[in-house]
Design an enzyme around this catalytic site. Structure first.
Site, mmCIF file in Angstrom:
data_model
loop_
_atom_site.group_PDB
_atom_site.id
_atom_site.type_symbol
_atom_site.label_atom_id
_atom_site.label_comp_id
_atom_site.label_asym_id
_atom_site.label_seq_id
_atom_site.Cartn_x
_atom_site.Cartn_y
_atom_site.Cartn_z
ATOM 1 N N CYS A 159 0.860 -1.190 0.000
ATOM 2 C CA CYS A 159 0.000 0.000 0.000
ATOM 3 C C CYS A 159 0.894 1.237 0.000
ATOM 4 C CB CYS A 159 -0.905 -0.006 1.227
ATOM 5 S SG CYS A 159 -1.762 1.567 1.472
ATOM 6 N N CYS A 203 0.633 3.348 3.177
ATOM 7 C CA CYS A 203 1.335 2.731 4.314
ATOM 8 C C CYS A 203 2.842 2.954 4.182
ATOM 9 C CB CYS A 203 1.021 1.241 4.405
ATOM 10 S SG CYS A 203 -0.617 0.892 5.105
ATOM 11 N N ASN A 250 -13.348 9.815 -1.712
ATOM 12 C CA ASN A 250 -13.794 8.966 -2.810
ATOM 13 C C ASN A 250 -13.840 7.529 -2.309
ATOM 14 O OD1 ASN A 250 -13.787 11.184 -4.565
ATOM 15 N ND2 ASN A 250 -11.621 10.911 -5.038
ATOM 16 N N GLY A 276 -14.588 6.963 -7.682
ATOM 17 C CA GLY A 276 -13.314 7.424 -8.244
ATOM 18 C C GLY A 276 -12.111 7.154 -7.357
ATOM 19 N N HIS A 302 -6.312 3.006 0.537
ATOM 20 C CA HIS A 302 -6.058 3.304 1.957
ATOM 21 C C HIS A 302 -6.869 4.567 2.164
ATOM 22 C CE1 HIS A 302 -3.017 3.714 5.497
ATOM 23 N NE2 HIS A 302 -3.891 4.717 5.610
ATOM 24 N N HIS A 311 -8.569 7.941 2.532
ATOM 25 C CA HIS A 311 -7.953 9.269 2.621
ATOM 26 C C HIS A 311 -9.014 10.317 2.343
ATOM 27 C CE1 HIS A 311 -7.545 7.669 -1.470
ATOM 28 N NE2 HIS A 311 -7.778 8.906 -1.880
HETATM 29 P P1 5GP Z 1 -8.301 8.913 -4.950
HETATM 30 O O1 5GP Z 1 -8.587 9.023 -6.408
HETATM 31 O O2 5GP Z 1 -7.964 7.496 -4.535
HETATM 32 O O3 5GP Z 1 -9.342 9.535 -4.085
HETATM 33 O O4 5GP Z 1 -7.026 9.816 -4.699
HETATM 34 C C1 5GP Z 1 -5.723 9.346 -4.665
HETATM 35 C C2 5GP Z 1 -4.839 10.572 -4.621
HETATM 36 O O5 5GP Z 1 -3.546 10.162 -4.212
HETATM 37 C C3 5GP Z 1 -4.684 11.269 -5.965
HETATM 38 O O6 5GP Z 1 -5.109 12.625 -5.846
HETATM 39 C C4 5GP Z 1 -3.193 11.154 -6.264
HETATM 40 O O7 5GP Z 1 -2.667 12.321 -6.886
HETATM 41 C C5 5GP Z 1 -2.586 10.919 -4.906
HETATM 42 N N1 5GP Z 1 -1.385 10.110 -4.889
HETATM 43 C C6 5GP Z 1 -1.200 8.901 -5.510
HETATM 44 N N2 5GP Z 1 0.034 8.428 -5.236
HETATM 45 C C7 5GP Z 1 0.631 9.349 -4.433
HETATM 46 C C8 5GP Z 1 1.923 9.408 -3.823
HETATM 47 O O8 5GP Z 1 2.768 8.534 -3.954
HETATM 48 N N3 5GP Z 1 2.186 10.514 -3.058
HETATM 49 C C9 5GP Z 1 1.263 11.504 -2.882
HETATM 50 N N4 5GP Z 1 1.637 12.542 -2.104
HETATM 51 N N5 5GP Z 1 0.052 11.470 -3.439
HETATM 52 C C10 5GP Z 1 -0.262 10.413 -4.198
HETATM 53 ZN ZN ZN Z 2 -2.307 1.379 3.665
#
Ligand code: 5GP
Ligand code: ZN
Length: 112
Positions: free
Chosen positions: A3, A6, A86, A92, A97, A99
């Site tokens: 992850c 994580c 999301n 989306g 994990h 957030h």
């Molecule tokens: P989701 O679409 O799952 O709600 O959002 C995932 C978010 O995580 C996206 O806005 C993406 O830009 C961000 N993200 C993905 N990988 C990383 C990473 O390695 N570091 C950081 N700081 N953000 C990440």
């Molecule tokens: Zn995790």
């Protein structure tokens, strides 16, 4: 567990936290969608909102307390901000994990 968040929490992927407490950390999104785009996450891994047991739902309150602090610290509490979670594929969600996105720094457009 493989992850990415994580790995950010345990330092395997170096990052700087804009906020940390006992249960929660926050860091800047890699691909910001607003002048301020912060991800707020629990240190404990839950894949999504669907996966938090009822007796651990206090973490949602902890996350929102953290968001309140971050907004004040960074000075966008008064102008306002948006909190987005999301959940699942229609929601989306790309990183499994849980957030919360905190978006601020401009007048934001429609939700979807
Ligand atoms: P989701 O679409 O799952 O709600 O959002 C995932 C978010 O995580 C996206 O806005 C993406 O830009 C961000 N993200 C993905 N990988 C990383 C990473 O390695 N570091 C950081 N700081 N953000 C990440
Ligand atoms: Zn995790």
């Amino acid at each position: 567990m493989d992850c990415i968040f994580c790995k950010i929490i345990n330092g395997e992927i170096p990052s700087s936290f804009v906020y940390e407490d006992e249960n929660v950390v926050a860091f800047e999104d890699l691909n910001p969608m607003a002048p301020e785009h912060i991800l707020v996450i629990p240190k404990k891994h839950y894949a999504s909102l669907n996966d938090i047991p009822e007796d651990e739902m206090g973490i949602i309150s902890d996350i929102h307390k953290a968001i309140q602090n971050i907004a004040k610290q960074r000075g966008f509490d008064k102008a306002g901000y948006r909190v987005v979670n999301n959940c699942g594929s229609d929601g989306g969600q790309e990183v499994f994990h849980i957030h919360f996105h905190v978006l601020a720094g401009k007048t934001l457009g429609p939700i979807c």
